[in-house]
Scaffold this motif. Structure first.
Motif, PDB file in Angstrom:
ATOM      1  N   GLY A  97     -16.781  -0.693  12.489  1.00 51.08           N
ATOM      2  CA  GLY A  97     -16.272  -0.046  13.692  1.00 51.08           C
ATOM      3  C   GLY A  97     -16.151   1.463  13.545  1.00 51.08           C
ATOM      4  O   GLY A  97     -15.544   2.117  14.396  1.00 51.08           O
ATOM      5  N   LEU A  98     -16.702   2.025  12.481  1.00 53.75           N
ATOM      6  CA  LEU A  98     -16.535   3.451  12.233  1.00 53.75           C
ATOM      7  C   LEU A  98     -17.203   4.324  13.295  1.00 53.75           C
ATOM      8  O   LEU A  98     -16.692   5.388  13.634  1.00 53.75           O
ATOM      9  N   MET A  99     -18.321   3.880  13.831  1.00 56.12           N
ATOM     10  CA  MET A  99     -18.983   4.665  14.876  1.00 56.12           C
ATOM     11  C   MET A  99     -18.109   4.707  16.123  1.00 56.12           C
ATOM     12  O   MET A  99     -17.989   5.740  16.771  1.00 56.12           O
ATOM     13  N   MET A 100     -17.492   3.578  16.458  1.00 50.24           N
ATOM     14  CA  MET A 100     -16.584   3.538  17.601  1.00 50.24           C
ATOM     15  C   MET A 100     -15.430   4.512  17.396  1.00 50.24           C
ATOM     16  O   MET A 100     -15.064   5.262  18.301  1.00 50.24           O
ATOM     17  N   LYS A 101     -14.888   4.540  16.183  1.00 47.29           N
ATOM     18  CA  LYS A 101     -13.759   5.421  15.902  1.00 47.29           C
ATOM     19  C   LYS A 101     -14.163   6.890  15.990  1.00 47.29           C
ATOM     20  O   LYS A 101     -13.393   7.716  16.496  1.00 47.29           O
ATOM     21  N   GLU A 102     -15.362   7.213  15.533  1.00 43.72           N
ATOM     22  CA  GLU A 102     -15.820   8.598  15.649  1.00 43.72           C
ATOM     23  C   GLU A 102     -16.054   8.974  17.108  1.00 43.72           C
ATOM     24  O   GLU A 102     -15.710  10.082  17.538  1.00 43.72           O
ATOM     25  N   LEU A 103     -16.590   8.053  17.893  1.00 43.99           N
ATOM     26  CA  LEU A 103     -16.790   8.338  19.316  1.00 43.99           C
ATOM     27  C   LEU A 103     -15.463   8.492  20.059  1.00 43.99           C
ATOM     28  O   LEU A 103     -15.367   9.289  20.994  1.00 43.99           O
ATOM     29  N   ILE A 139      -7.032   6.878  25.819  1.00 44.57           N
ATOM     30  CA  ILE A 139      -8.057   6.795  24.783  1.00 44.57           C
ATOM     31  C   ILE A 139      -7.489   6.104  23.541  1.00 44.57           C
ATOM     32  O   ILE A 139      -8.129   5.228  22.954  1.00 44.57           O
ATOM     33  N   LEU A 140      -6.270   6.470  23.160  1.00 47.03           N
ATOM     34  CA  LEU A 140      -5.651   5.846  21.990  1.00 47.03           C
ATOM     35  C   LEU A 140      -5.276   4.388  22.250  1.00 47.03           C
ATOM     36  O   LEU A 140      -5.323   3.561  21.338  1.00 47.03           O
ATOM     37  N   MET A 183      -9.131  -2.106  20.519  1.00 51.98           N
ATOM     38  CA  MET A 183     -10.327  -2.442  19.734  1.00 51.98           C
ATOM     39  C   MET A 183      -9.957  -2.730  18.285  1.00 51.98           C
ATOM     40  O   MET A 183     -10.459  -3.682  17.690  1.00 51.98           O
ATOM     41  N   ASP A 184      -9.070  -1.909  17.721  1.00 53.00           N
ATOM     42  CA  ASP A 184      -8.628  -2.150  16.344  1.00 53.00           C
ATOM     43  C   ASP A 184      -7.946  -3.513  16.234  1.00 53.00           C
ATOM     44  O   ASP A 184      -8.059  -4.186  15.208  1.00 53.00           O
ATOM     45  N   GLY A 185      -7.244  -3.916  17.288  1.00 51.34           N
ATOM     46  CA  GLY A 185      -6.617  -5.229  17.293  1.00 51.34           C
ATOM     47  C   GLY A 185      -7.638  -6.347  17.189  1.00 51.34           C
ATOM     48  O   GLY A 185      -7.422  -7.344  16.502  1.00 51.34           O
TER      49      GLY A 185
END
Length: 135
Positions: A65-71, A100-101, A107-109
Motif C-alpha cells: 500500500g506504499l504507493m497509495m500512502k505516497e499519493l 484525506i486522512l 484504507m489502512d484499516g
C-alpha cells in the motif's frame, strides 16, 4: 482554477485505486491488479501523468500500500498549494486534510484486517467451548 481541483481529484482517485490494488499482497488473489485495474482507469481518465508514474515507479503497487500512502501525501500537498494560491481558505484546507486522512485511515484499516487469522477457527472454537462448558 480547474487545474488545482482536477489535480487534487485525480491524485485522490489514483490513491483509492492503488489502495485496492495493493490489497493483492494478502496472497488470496484479487481482480484488482495494476494491469487489469489501475492501468485501465489511468488510461481512461488520465489520473497520473507519465512523469508522475515514473516518480512512483519504485513502489510495487501489486504487493503493498506504499504507493497509495505516497499519493495521499501528494493530495495533502495539492491542498496546501491550493491554499497558498489563495483558492481556498484555511478552514477548507483543514477540512480537506481531515477527509484525506480519514480516507487513509479507512484504507489502512482494510490493510490491518489482511494480517488477521481467519475467523472460522475462532467462531468454531467458541461453539466448542460453549458446548463443553455450558449445560
Amino acid at each position: 482554477p480547474d487545474e488545482y481541483g482536477n489535480k487534487i481529484v485525480k491524485h485522490f482517485n489514483a490513491a483509492q485505486i492503488t489502495g485496492y490494488v495493493g490489497l493483492n499482497a494478502i496472497g488470496m488473489g484479487s481482480p484488482y491488479s495494476k494491469t487489469h485495474f489501475f492501468d485501465v482507469y489511468n488510461a481512461k481518465h488520465a489520473l497520473l501523468t507519465p512523469e508522475e508514474l515514473k516518480q512512483l515507479d519504485h513502489h510495487d503497487m501489486d504487493n503493498s500500500g506504499l504507493m497509495m500512502k505516497e499519493l495521499v501525501t501528494w493530495c495533502q500537498q495539492d491542498v496546501v498549494e491550493a491554499r497558498k494560491a489563495g483558492l481556498i481558505d484555511i478552514y477548507l484546507e483543514k477540512l480537506m486534510h481531515e477527509k484525506i486522512l480519514d480516507f487513509r485511515g479507512a484504507m489502512d484499516g482494510m490493510y490491518d484486517w489482511t494480517d488477521q487469522p481467519p475467523h472460522f477457527f475462532y467462531i468454531h472454537f467458541l461453539v466448542l467451548l460453549s458446548a463443553l462448558y455450558l449445560p
